[in-house]
Motif scaffolding. Sequence first.
Motif, PDB file in Angstrom:
ATOM      1  N   GLU A  45       9.227 -16.908 -29.433  1.00 21.83           N
ATOM      2  CA  GLU A  45       9.035 -17.557 -28.165  1.00 21.83           C
ATOM      3  C   GLU A  45      10.072 -18.595 -28.039  1.00 21.83           C
ATOM      4  O   GLU A  45      10.727 -18.839 -26.880  1.00 21.83           O
ATOM      5  CB  GLU A  45       7.546 -18.391 -28.233  1.00 21.83           C
ATOM      6  CG  GLU A  45       6.534 -17.344 -27.983  1.00 21.83           C
ATOM      7  CD  GLU A  45       5.030 -17.944 -28.177  1.00 21.83           C
ATOM      8  OE1 GLU A  45       5.021 -19.155 -28.063  1.00 21.83           O
ATOM      9  OE2 GLU A  45       4.177 -17.112 -28.291  1.00 21.83           O
ATOM     10  N   THR A  46      10.410 -19.319 -29.213  1.00 22.34           N
ATOM     11  CA  THR A  46      11.526 -20.412 -29.141  1.00 22.34           C
ATOM     12  C   THR A  46      12.834 -19.644 -28.535  1.00 22.34           C
ATOM     13  O   THR A  46      13.574 -19.983 -27.651  1.00 22.34           O
ATOM     14  CB  THR A  46      11.946 -20.846 -30.337  1.00 22.34           C
ATOM     15  OG1 THR A  46      10.661 -21.602 -30.677  1.00 22.34           O
ATOM     16  CG2 THR A  46      12.928 -21.910 -30.304  1.00 22.34           C
ATOM     17  N   LEU A  47      13.014 -18.400 -29.328  1.00 21.63           N
ATOM     18  CA  LEU A  47      14.403 -17.479 -28.781  1.00 21.63           C
ATOM     19  C   LEU A  47      14.132 -17.083 -27.185  1.00 21.63           C
ATOM     20  O   LEU A  47      15.345 -17.199 -26.481  1.00 21.63           O
ATOM     21  CB  LEU A  47      14.448 -16.410 -29.557  1.00 21.63           C
ATOM     22  CG  LEU A  47      15.138 -16.725 -31.036  1.00 21.63           C
ATOM     23  CD1 LEU A  47      14.973 -15.495 -31.739  1.00 21.63           C
ATOM     24  CD2 LEU A  47      16.266 -17.647 -31.197  1.00 21.63           C
ATOM     25  N   GLU A  48      13.055 -16.805 -26.853  1.00 26.46           N
ATOM     26  CA  GLU A  48      12.814 -16.413 -25.407  1.00 26.46           C
ATOM     27  C   GLU A  48      13.075 -17.751 -24.563  1.00 26.46           C
ATOM     28  O   GLU A  48      13.793 -17.709 -23.255  1.00 26.46           O
ATOM     29  CB  GLU A  48      11.231 -16.064 -24.987  1.00 26.46           C
ATOM     30  CG  GLU A  48      10.911 -14.747 -25.520  1.00 26.46           C
ATOM     31  CD  GLU A  48      11.570 -13.719 -24.781  1.00 26.46           C
ATOM     32  OE1 GLU A  48      12.087 -13.898 -23.703  1.00 26.46           O
ATOM     33  OE2 GLU A  48      11.779 -12.646 -25.408  1.00 26.46           O
ATOM     34  N   SER A  49      12.495 -18.872 -25.157  1.00 26.53           N
ATOM     35  CA  SER A  49      12.936 -20.122 -24.476  1.00 26.53           C
ATOM     36  C   SER A  49      14.539 -20.482 -24.332  1.00 26.53           C
ATOM     37  O   SER A  49      15.001 -20.809 -23.102  1.00 26.53           O
ATOM     38  CB  SER A  49      12.211 -21.399 -25.045  1.00 26.53           C
ATOM     39  OG  SER A  49      11.005 -21.239 -24.953  1.00 26.53           O
ATOM     40  N   ILE A  50      15.273 -20.073 -25.235  1.00 26.72           N
ATOM     41  CA  ILE A  50      16.774 -20.169 -25.296  1.00 26.72           C
ATOM     42  C   ILE A  50      17.363 -19.406 -24.247  1.00 26.72           C
ATOM     43  O   ILE A  50      18.402 -19.678 -23.745  1.00 26.72           O
ATOM     44  CB  ILE A  50      17.140 -20.249 -26.898  1.00 26.72           C
ATOM     45  CG1 ILE A  50      16.691 -21.223 -27.667  1.00 26.72           C
ATOM     46  CG2 ILE A  50      18.756 -19.979 -26.800  1.00 26.72           C
ATOM     47  CD1 ILE A  50      17.129 -21.231 -28.929  1.00 26.72           C
ATOM     48  N   LYS A  51      16.690 -18.296 -24.192  1.00 28.06           N
ATOM     49  CA  LYS A  51      17.107 -17.266 -23.342  1.00 28.06           C
ATOM     50  C   LYS A  51      17.096 -17.769 -21.959  1.00 28.06           C
ATOM     51  O   LYS A  51      18.165 -17.498 -21.270  1.00 28.06           O
ATOM     52  CB  LYS A  51      16.134 -15.779 -23.643  1.00 28.06           C
ATOM     53  CG  LYS A  51      16.805 -14.632 -22.469  1.00 28.06           C
ATOM     54  CD  LYS A  51      15.814 -13.583 -22.527  1.00 28.06           C
ATOM     55  CE  LYS A  51      14.454 -13.848 -21.966  1.00 28.06           C
ATOM     56  NZ  LYS A  51      13.584 -12.822 -21.911  1.00 28.06           N
TER      57      LYS A  51
ATOM     58  N   GLY B  52      23.413  -8.313 -23.527  1.00 33.24           N
ATOM     59  CA  GLY B  52      22.536  -7.517 -23.240  1.00 33.24           C
ATOM     60  C   GLY B  52      21.282  -7.836 -23.791  1.00 33.24           C
ATOM     61  O   GLY B  52      20.569  -8.862 -23.315  1.00 33.24           O
ATOM     62  N   LYS B  53      20.624  -6.782 -24.339  1.00 28.41           N
ATOM     63  CA  LYS B  53      19.170  -7.076 -24.877  1.00 28.41           C
ATOM     64  C   LYS B  53      19.123  -8.000 -26.234  1.00 28.41           C
ATOM     65  O   LYS B  53      18.338  -8.331 -26.988  1.00 28.41           O
ATOM     66  CB  LYS B  53      18.437  -6.017 -25.340  1.00 28.41           C
ATOM     67  CG  LYS B  53      19.156  -5.078 -26.522  1.00 28.41           C
ATOM     68  CD  LYS B  53      18.540  -3.872 -26.901  1.00 28.41           C
ATOM     69  CE  LYS B  53      18.755  -3.120 -28.057  1.00 28.41           C
ATOM     70  NZ  LYS B  53      17.917  -2.251 -28.382  1.00 28.41           N
ATOM     71  N   MET B  54      20.537  -8.328 -26.708  1.00 31.90           N
ATOM     72  CA  MET B  54      20.780  -9.027 -28.071  1.00 31.90           C
ATOM     73  C   MET B  54      21.212 -10.744 -27.650  1.00 31.90           C
ATOM     74  O   MET B  54      21.903 -10.997 -26.747  1.00 31.90           O
ATOM     75  CB  MET B  54      21.900  -8.512 -28.767  1.00 31.90           C
ATOM     76  CG  MET B  54      21.641  -6.905 -29.027  1.00 31.90           C
ATOM     77  SD  MET B  54      20.386  -6.913 -30.242  1.00 31.90           S
ATOM     78  CE  MET B  54      20.702  -8.027 -31.774  1.00 31.90           C
ATOM     79  N   LEU B  55      20.326 -11.526 -28.384  1.00 31.88           N
ATOM     80  CA  LEU B  55      20.760 -12.900 -28.153  1.00 31.88           C
ATOM     81  C   LEU B  55      21.386 -13.235 -29.466  1.00 31.88           C
ATOM     82  O   LEU B  55      20.971 -12.918 -30.580  1.00 31.88           O
ATOM     83  CB  LEU B  55      19.589 -13.636 -27.967  1.00 31.88           C
ATOM     84  CG  LEU B  55      19.637 -15.267 -27.827  1.00 31.88           C
ATOM     85  CD1 LEU B  55      20.437 -15.311 -26.432  1.00 31.88           C
ATOM     86  CD2 LEU B  55      18.260 -15.710 -27.749  1.00 31.88           C
TER      87      LEU B  55
ATOM     88  N   SER C  54      21.221 -12.956 -34.891  1.00 33.75           N
ATOM     89  CA  SER C  54      21.378 -12.089 -33.833  1.00 33.75           C
ATOM     90  C   SER C  54      19.830 -11.729 -33.629  1.00 33.75           C
ATOM     91  O   SER C  54      18.995 -11.738 -34.567  1.00 33.75           O
ATOM     92  CB  SER C  54      22.085 -10.775 -33.994  1.00 33.75           C
ATOM     93  OG  SER C  54      21.418 -10.026 -35.136  1.00 33.75           O
ATOM     94  N   TYR C  55      19.256 -11.579 -32.322  1.00 41.49           N
ATOM     95  CA  TYR C  55      17.943 -11.270 -31.952  1.00 41.49           C
ATOM     96  C   TYR C  55      17.946 -10.290 -30.986  1.00 41.49           C
ATOM     97  O   TYR C  55      18.605 -10.438 -29.725  1.00 41.49           O
ATOM     98  CB  TYR C  55      17.301 -12.551 -31.476  1.00 41.49           C
ATOM     99  CG  TYR C  55      15.852 -12.366 -31.225  1.00 41.49           C
ATOM    100  CD1 TYR C  55      14.913 -11.912 -32.005  1.00 41.49           C
ATOM    101  CD2 TYR C  55      15.372 -12.607 -29.838  1.00 41.49           C
ATOM    102  CE1 TYR C  55      13.416 -11.780 -31.662  1.00 41.49           C
ATOM    103  CE2 TYR C  55      13.914 -12.416 -29.419  1.00 41.49           C
ATOM    104  CZ  TYR C  55      13.297 -11.934 -30.454  1.00 41.49           C
ATOM    105  OH  TYR C  55      12.019 -11.871 -30.162  1.00 41.49           O
ATOM    106  N   ASP C  56      17.391  -9.250 -31.264  1.00 38.39           N
ATOM    107  CA  ASP C  56      17.116  -8.142 -30.454  1.00 38.39           C
ATOM    108  C   ASP C  56      15.831  -8.641 -29.636  1.00 38.39           C
ATOM    109  O   ASP C  56      14.688  -8.526 -30.046  1.00 38.39           O
ATOM    110  CB  ASP C  56      16.677  -6.854 -31.078  1.00 38.39           C
ATOM    111  CG  ASP C  56      16.529  -5.463 -30.167  1.00 38.39           C
ATOM    112  OD1 ASP C  56      16.110  -5.723 -29.045  1.00 38.39           O
ATOM    113  OD2 ASP C  56      17.229  -4.769 -30.663  1.00 38.39           O
ATOM    114  N   LEU C  57      15.983  -8.839 -28.464  1.00 37.02           N
ATOM    115  CA  LEU C  57      15.054  -9.422 -27.466  1.00 37.02           C
ATOM    116  C   LEU C  57      13.707  -8.136 -27.098  1.00 37.02           C
ATOM    117  O   LEU C  57      12.578  -8.517 -26.955  1.00 37.02           O
ATOM    118  CB  LEU C  57      15.449  -9.863 -26.150  1.00 37.02           C
ATOM    119  CG  LEU C  57      16.547 -11.071 -26.340  1.00 37.02           C
ATOM    120  CD1 LEU C  57      16.881 -11.381 -24.902  1.00 37.02           C
ATOM    121  CD2 LEU C  57      15.785 -12.192 -26.738  1.00 37.02           C
TER     122      LEU C  57
END
Length: 861
Positions: A85-91, A138-141, A162-165
């Motif tokens: 969720e943190t990475l989603e927030s960063i997105k 793309g789908k990668m953060l 790296s994070y695969d969303l």
Amino acid sequence: MIKTSAMFSAHAIHVLLRNTLIFFIILFIGLFAWLSLGIEIDTFKFSKYRVEGLYLKLDKKLILKADKVVIPQRKENPSFDHASETLESIKYVLTFFEHIDLKEIHFNNNILGIYYLDNIIQLSSNDYLIRGNIHREGKMLKGTVPILQLKKYNITMRGEFSYDLHEDILESKGKFLFQKAAGDFLAIKDRDTIGFSIKSDTFTDLRSIIDQFPMSEGVKSWVVDKVQAKSYKLLSLSGKGDIKDKAFKMDMETLRGEVLFSDVRIDFKEGVAPVLASSFILSYSDDKGLLFDLDKPRYLGKNLDGSTVSIVNLRDDNTTLNLNLKLHTAHDEKVQKLLQAYAIDIPVLQKRGKVDASLDISIGLKSDDKHFATDVNFTKGIVQIQNVSLPIESGSLHYENGFITLKQVRLQNEYYAGILNGKLDLKKKKITSFFDAEYIEIGEKDERFIDLKKQKIPFTLSYEKGLHVEVPKFALSFMHKGKGYALTVKDLNKVKPYLSDTFPIEEGGEVYVTTNDFEKYDFKGVLKRSSCFLYEKNNVCEARVPFQGDASASDVNFYAFDKRLHFNKVKSRINIHNLNIDLKKFLATERTKSKKSKKKKSTYSVVILGKKSNLRYGDYSLITDSYDVEIQPNGDIKAIGSTDGDIIKFTKKKDVLSLQALRIKDKVLHPLIDFEGLQHGRYSITKKGNPEKIMKGEIIIEGGVMKDFKAYNNTLAFINTIPALATLHKPGYSDEGFVITSGVIDYRMIGRSKIIFDSIYIKGDSATIVGKGELDLEKKTINVELAIQIARELGKALGSIPLVGYILVGKDKSLTVGLQITGTLEKPNVSVSAAKDILSYPLELIKRTIESPAQLLAPEK
């Protein structure tokens, strides 16, 4: 603790970003019309939110600045679910914001800060600082994090992720600095599973790192206090776990770790020298716990290769320290001191050789449980138990619960060999054991003093007060106390079957031997014998021989009968005082020993010096004041003795005996000839020959009296019945005895069966006796013929009367009577013999008996 901190940090970042975004989105909706121009607000409040020094502007993306933001705290347990969720927030930050600069965010009793510009984001708080470059592909953060600090624990990290969303897979790797340790890390989150691996460079401070982890004091003491190194290196730390119920649960079975300790010092026990090692690897696994794998450990220079230390059951109350020390060295004082530090007092010292030993110690780190065990495998060498040296070839020793078990300990040297088994009670300080002897051989190779083979020998050994060994089978005990050693054999009959036949044990006895240095020995005891060659004055055989003496490698002194007998080995001399010896029996004993001995025959003579001692040789006795006997190596004898000036010489060459005595008294003569009928006077005797065959002898008589034996008494009684011989009563042939002026007796002894008198000549004042005959000693009979010639003056009265039969008269008017003594020695018979029989008599009698018939037949002038 660090894991929890990381969890709280991820949660804080998530909540911070989420709540901040929620607040500002609401604010954006309310103030959308003015955003393009930029909005500045000194203070703004909404519910429990408050912002000071706010600047908000919308260009292509949002620009957000604030001096102070207060966000209300929410009661929610931290969870690793917030990582995605943190990475989603960063997105969303990357999507909607161009620049963020929030200097102070008051949240959850903490002050945080957010800075974002050109894809670089920095998050700060009292606990952490994170700065990174984050962008979306793309789908990668993806992002790089040049710095991540957990301030409380002094952890700094940098790396990339790296994070695969879409797939919810997060992979991160980089470097870290934890306290003073730097290294690399790799972490992968695949949906609900997280795996990680860490390794470090070399560092020197382990304590500051260990202090950050919850750990029992016992475990911590071993990791950082008892075990110290000059440098450390985390070779690996890996594991994985799962996110369940919004919490991360570590799979302890997958947790593995290895730390390299270099230049190590291990203080096992206070007061004991440390174990030093060039290095060791501390490894962790759930099944084995912490394992210290030592490389070339040394204890006071001694080889401990293969030794390990482990701590097991770390996750329960049975946490236990296991020490396994491998010793490849002599079991000496240094090793003994190490064992004694753990109350293991093994009374064994190794003087030569090495052992392969294993010391196993288990100590409860959360309890008082302790267990000690030791296994020792002996190699060839010398082992000492309470100063008693044992030549060990092989075998083992096991210690546990206060007992030492000896297993198949093979002992072997030139004197003995066999297998030793037994058990030692350390509390009672006593060994109960048995020795399965292959052989015990003590003495020179060609003459064994002890010769034992194939015997099981049980014994006990105690060392509470000195050393005390008991061997009941042999009635033997051995003691060592202080500087002294003592050996006692209470019944020599029990060891007799295993002693050399040359040792003078016949009916047993006892012996007590002491020494201080195993170089000089003192001994005393009693020997019991059935045969003997020593006699008291009353001819009682001394079958019980009390003795004492001393011995060394160079000499032996043997004393017996209150030192009336003394043998000195160096001088090869026996001194005898007030004690009698039978040389024949002595030589027979020596011959028996010599035949049974394989030892090379001695080249030295034995000298016997006697004082107030009588000397025997079988049936012959020498009554002497002193004598000097030399027994030569071949058994020949030279002896000389004296009594009141009388000299007696005795020799033996091979089987031939020779005896010479000059003018000896009757008390010396009587035991020589076993006859007391000759009394007073002086006597010279010679005797020569083989006692087992023929001995020829001669006795020369000077004065004295012949009386007091049955043949004489019966002859006197017979003469009393013949009136014609009445003149013999006076003065020579009477109850007072026959007075002798001189005489010679020649005889032969045929073995021990007969005495043959070849000639008897005894001259007295009133008559002369000649004769011959024999004594049969086996049948105890006598057959002697005598001629008694009366002196001339006594025969004148009868000289003119022709006589026939048993009386002859010579030319000189002497009267000759022929007698024959026969029968037994106890009851001899005396009778007259015919004149014709007397003709065969020797000496002058023969001449007279030849002349007498001629005188009787001749006509008178």
